[in-house]
Scaffold this motif. Structure first.
Motif, PDB file in Angstrom:
ATOM      1  N   CYS A  89       0.755  -1.303   0.002  1.00 59.57           N
ATOM      2  CA  CYS A  89      -0.042   0.033  -0.064  1.00 59.57           C
ATOM      3  C   CYS A  89       0.707   1.204   0.198  1.00 59.57           C
ATOM      4  O   CYS A  89       1.686   1.587   0.851  1.00 59.57           O
ATOM      5  CB  CYS A  89      -1.022  -0.006   1.247  1.00 59.57           C
ATOM      6  SG  CYS A  89      -2.296  -1.209   1.153  1.00 59.57           S
TER       7      CYS A  89
ATOM      8  N   GLU B 120       0.111   4.450   0.368  1.00 60.15           N
ATOM      9  CA  GLU B 120      -0.076   5.476   1.227  1.00 60.15           C
ATOM     10  C   GLU B 120       1.188   5.619   2.283  1.00 60.15           C
ATOM     11  O   GLU B 120       1.311   7.264   2.714  1.00 60.15           O
ATOM     12  CB  GLU B 120      -1.417   5.394   1.673  1.00 60.15           C
ATOM     13  CG  GLU B 120      -1.982   6.396   2.424  1.00 60.15           C
ATOM     14  CD  GLU B 120      -3.209   6.584   3.148  1.00 60.15           C
ATOM     15  OE1 GLU B 120      -3.792   7.276   4.016  1.00 60.15           O
ATOM     16  OE2 GLU B 120      -3.930   5.300   2.982  1.00 60.15           O
TER      17      GLU B 120
ATOM     18  N   HIS C 173      -1.518  -2.072  -5.455  1.00 56.20           N
ATOM     19  CA  HIS C 173      -2.691  -1.709  -4.653  1.00 56.20           C
ATOM     20  C   HIS C 173      -3.597  -0.975  -5.370  1.00 56.20           C
ATOM     21  O   HIS C 173      -4.760  -1.367  -5.361  1.00 56.20           O
ATOM     22  CB  HIS C 173      -2.150  -1.213  -3.199  1.00 56.20           C
ATOM     23  CG  HIS C 173      -3.339  -1.003  -2.317  1.00 56.20           C
ATOM     24  ND1 HIS C 173      -4.192  -2.002  -1.874  1.00 56.20           N
ATOM     25  CD2 HIS C 173      -3.899  -0.074  -1.953  1.00 56.20           C
ATOM     26  CE1 HIS C 173      -5.092  -1.580  -1.084  1.00 56.20           C
ATOM     27  NE2 HIS C 173      -4.769  -0.375  -0.706  1.00 56.20           N
ATOM     28  N   THR C 174      -3.224  -0.055  -6.026  1.00 56.25           N
ATOM     29  CA  THR C 174      -4.083   1.047  -6.562  1.00 56.25           C
ATOM     30  C   THR C 174      -4.768   0.499  -7.930  1.00 56.25           C
ATOM     31  O   THR C 174      -6.010   0.969  -8.305  1.00 56.25           O
ATOM     32  CB  THR C 174      -3.510   2.397  -6.898  1.00 56.25           C
ATOM     33  OG1 THR C 174      -2.523   2.230  -8.036  1.00 56.25           O
ATOM     34  CG2 THR C 174      -2.701   2.751  -5.601  1.00 56.25           C
TER      35      THR C 174
ATOM     36  N   GLY D 210      -6.003   3.106 -10.365  1.00 58.03           N
ATOM     37  CA  GLY D 210      -7.526   3.752 -10.400  1.00 58.03           C
ATOM     38  C   GLY D 210      -8.544   2.718 -10.760  1.00 58.03           C
ATOM     39  O   GLY D 210      -9.633   2.377 -10.626  1.00 58.03           O
TER      40      GLY D 210
ATOM     41  N   LEU E  65     -10.528   4.943  -5.246  1.00 58.37           N
ATOM     42  CA  LEU E  65      -9.370   4.268  -4.903  1.00 58.37           C
ATOM     43  C   LEU E  65      -9.469   3.336  -3.666  1.00 58.37           C
ATOM     44  O   LEU E  65     -10.004   3.866  -2.767  1.00 58.37           O
ATOM     45  CB  LEU E  65      -8.231   5.338  -4.853  1.00 58.37           C
ATOM     46  CG  LEU E  65      -7.740   6.060  -6.108  1.00 58.37           C
ATOM     47  CD1 LEU E  65      -6.857   7.090  -5.969  1.00 58.37           C
ATOM     48  CD2 LEU E  65      -6.906   4.574  -6.734  1.00 58.37           C
TER      49      LEU E  65
ATOM     50  N   SER F 116      -4.234   3.902  -0.581  1.00 54.47           N
ATOM     51  CA  SER F 116      -3.421   4.541  -1.741  1.00 54.47           C
ATOM     52  C   SER F 116      -3.125   5.825  -1.601  1.00 54.47           C
ATOM     53  O   SER F 116      -1.963   5.964  -1.915  1.00 54.47           O
ATOM     54  CB  SER F 116      -4.879   4.604  -2.907  1.00 54.47           C
ATOM     55  OG  SER F 116      -5.144   3.052  -3.178  1.00 54.47           O
TER      56      SER F 116
ATOM     57  N   TYR G 288      -1.135   8.513  -4.108  1.00 56.08           N
ATOM     58  CA  TYR G 288      -0.622   7.753  -5.249  1.00 56.08           C
ATOM     59  C   TYR G 288      -1.432   7.096  -5.926  1.00 56.08           C
ATOM     60  O   TYR G 288      -2.322   6.454  -5.743  1.00 56.08           O
ATOM     61  CB  TYR G 288       0.594   6.763  -4.568  1.00 56.08           C
ATOM     62  CG  TYR G 288       1.429   7.395  -3.447  1.00 56.08           C
ATOM     63  CD1 TYR G 288       2.677   8.398  -3.947  1.00 56.08           C
ATOM     64  CD2 TYR G 288       1.285   7.456  -2.257  1.00 56.08           C
ATOM     65  CE1 TYR G 288       3.361   8.980  -3.181  1.00 56.08           C
ATOM     66  CE2 TYR G 288       2.085   7.946  -1.395  1.00 56.08           C
ATOM     67  CZ  TYR G 288       3.100   8.608  -1.831  1.00 56.08           C
ATOM     68  OH  TYR G 288       3.970   9.437  -0.775  1.00 56.08           O
ATOM     69  N   LEU G 289      -1.064   6.924  -7.368  1.00 61.58           N
ATOM     70  CA  LEU G 289      -2.074   6.438  -8.254  1.00 61.58           C
ATOM     71  C   LEU G 289      -1.212   5.422  -9.146  1.00 61.58           C
ATOM     72  O   LEU G 289      -1.428   4.314  -9.089  1.00 61.58           O
ATOM     73  CB  LEU G 289      -2.614   7.353  -9.213  1.00 61.58           C
ATOM     74  CG  LEU G 289      -3.563   6.890 -10.310  1.00 61.58           C
ATOM     75  CD1 LEU G 289      -4.687   6.195  -9.780  1.00 61.58           C
ATOM     76  CD2 LEU G 289      -3.873   8.013 -11.157  1.00 61.58           C
ATOM     77  N   LYS G 290       0.011   5.802  -9.681  1.00 64.59           N
ATOM     78  CA  LYS G 290       0.491   5.085 -10.673  1.00 64.59           C
ATOM     79  C   LYS G 290       1.909   5.681 -10.885  1.00 64.59           C
ATOM     80  O   LYS G 290       1.984   6.884 -11.086  1.00 64.59           O
ATOM     81  CB  LYS G 290      -0.045   4.761 -11.766  1.00 64.59           C
ATOM     82  CG  LYS G 290      -0.231   5.946 -12.768  1.00 64.59           C
ATOM     83  CD  LYS G 290      -1.398   5.640 -14.048  1.00 64.59           C
ATOM     84  CE  LYS G 290      -1.609   6.845 -14.833  1.00 64.59           C
ATOM     85  NZ  LYS G 290      -2.340   6.568 -16.117  1.00 64.59           N
TER      86      LYS G 290
ATOM     87  N   LYS H 218       0.332  -0.332 -11.908  1.00 64.00           N
ATOM     88  CA  LYS H 218      -1.006  -0.532 -11.887  1.00 64.00           C
ATOM     89  C   LYS H 218      -1.499  -2.126 -11.997  1.00 64.00           C
ATOM     90  O   LYS H 218      -2.790  -2.227 -11.838  1.00 64.00           O
ATOM     91  CB  LYS H 218      -1.257   0.018 -13.526  1.00 64.00           C
ATOM     92  CG  LYS H 218      -1.176   1.527 -13.751  1.00 64.00           C
ATOM     93  CD  LYS H 218      -1.554   1.943 -15.263  1.00 64.00           C
ATOM     94  CE  LYS H 218      -0.409   1.397 -15.865  1.00 64.00           C
ATOM     95  NZ  LYS H 218      -0.587   2.008 -17.481  1.00 64.00           N
TER      96      LYS H 218
END
Length: 279
Positions: A193, A195, A217-218, A221, A232, A236, A239-241, A255
């Motif tokens: 994760c 985050e 994890h994310t 999206g 999300l 997360s 953070y996204l990718k 991803k």
């Protein structure tokens, strides 16, 4: 010769356009982005001339439900790319009954390929027997790390891998994980994760810095409607990718491959990442 021109009513034309666009979007979400896998390659440091460099591949969030064409093709891609080390960053399965599926998937990979894995939240939420999971990994030359550091040697280079327990479902302990750390040419930290990246960076001392952190994890999206992301998962954070920087530490967020909750992807194509470290 008489030519008869037929005009499509404007409303009918617009309706047809909407239907076509909707069909294309559904095709992309339900097929293209789930079954076509990006291969993202990065040179962390440039190898010296004549040296191939150490190749580390990240595979995340498989969420195995079956061994389909996409996954068979994925194993062939991995075999062709010939990484030195394959890293699985959590959520390989999300149901206890899918442990045999994981074994079957790993059997499709080169048996002599060194592998290392960590847990994600779904290994906990799915009430998976972690001892059985570790055994399956072990039988397939893969070490499951739960707050541990292991060191691998490839030719004359060493790489330390620190694997944390999951922040959402488990009990991560970075100081405990680093007790088995020994000085190495490279050091990678695995944390499902993303985050909690800032928290981890603050706990690293000068003698145990990492070259980069790998997270998943994310799902990128999973559904990314041109910048609007409906959901999300917890853990997360911001953070996204892709790449991020936390102070002087780099983070890469994959991803991943599979899906959760809904079996679709849009604007978040499945991926594997390959990192080349100097030889």
């Amino acid at each position: 010769m008489t030519i008869i021109q037929m005009k499509l009513p404007r409303r009918k034309f617009l309706q047809s356009g909407v239907v076509l666009a909707t069909g294309l979007l559904l095709l992309d979400a339900c097929w293209l982005e789930r079954f076509f896998i990006e291969i993202n390659e990065f040179k962390i440091t440039t190898p010296s001339p004549g040296t191939p460099g150490l190749r580390v591949m990240q595979l995340s969030d498989l969420h195995l439900q079956s061994i389909n064409y996409q996954l068979v093709r994925l194993t062939k891609i991995i075999s062709k790319l010939k990484p030195d080390l394959l890293i699985l960053t959590g959520d390989a399965i999300d149901k206890a009954e899918n442990i045999p599926l994981l074994h079957n998937f790993l059997q499709l990979l080169p048996h002599d390929l060194q592998k290392v894995a960590i847990l994600g939240n779904w290994e906990y939420w799915g009430k998976i027997d972690l001892a059985e999971l570790a055994s399956v990994y072990s039988r397939n030359k893969c070490q499951l790390l739960i707050n541990q550091t292991v060191t691998y040697q490839f030719d004359n280079k060493t790489i330390a891998i620190t694997g944390l327990d999951d922040y959402v479902g488990g009990n991560p302990d970075l100081p405990a994980a680093l007790k088995t750390y020994t000085s190495s040419d490279y050091h990678i930290l695995l944390n499902h994760c993303p985050e909690y990246t800032a928290t981890l960076v603050k706990q690293l001392d000068e003698n145990k810095k990492v070259d980069f952190i790998l997270s998943g994890h994310t799902h990128g999206g999973q559904i990314n409607l041109f910048g609007f992301i409906p959901f999300l998962p917890r853990g997360s954070g911001k953070y996204l990718k892709g790449w991020y920087q936390e102070n002087t530490t780099k983070l890469y967020v994959s991803k991943g491959i599979g899906t959760s909750l809904l079996p679709i992807r849009f604007g978040a194509r499945a991926e594997i990442a390959l990192f080349t470290l100097a030889g």
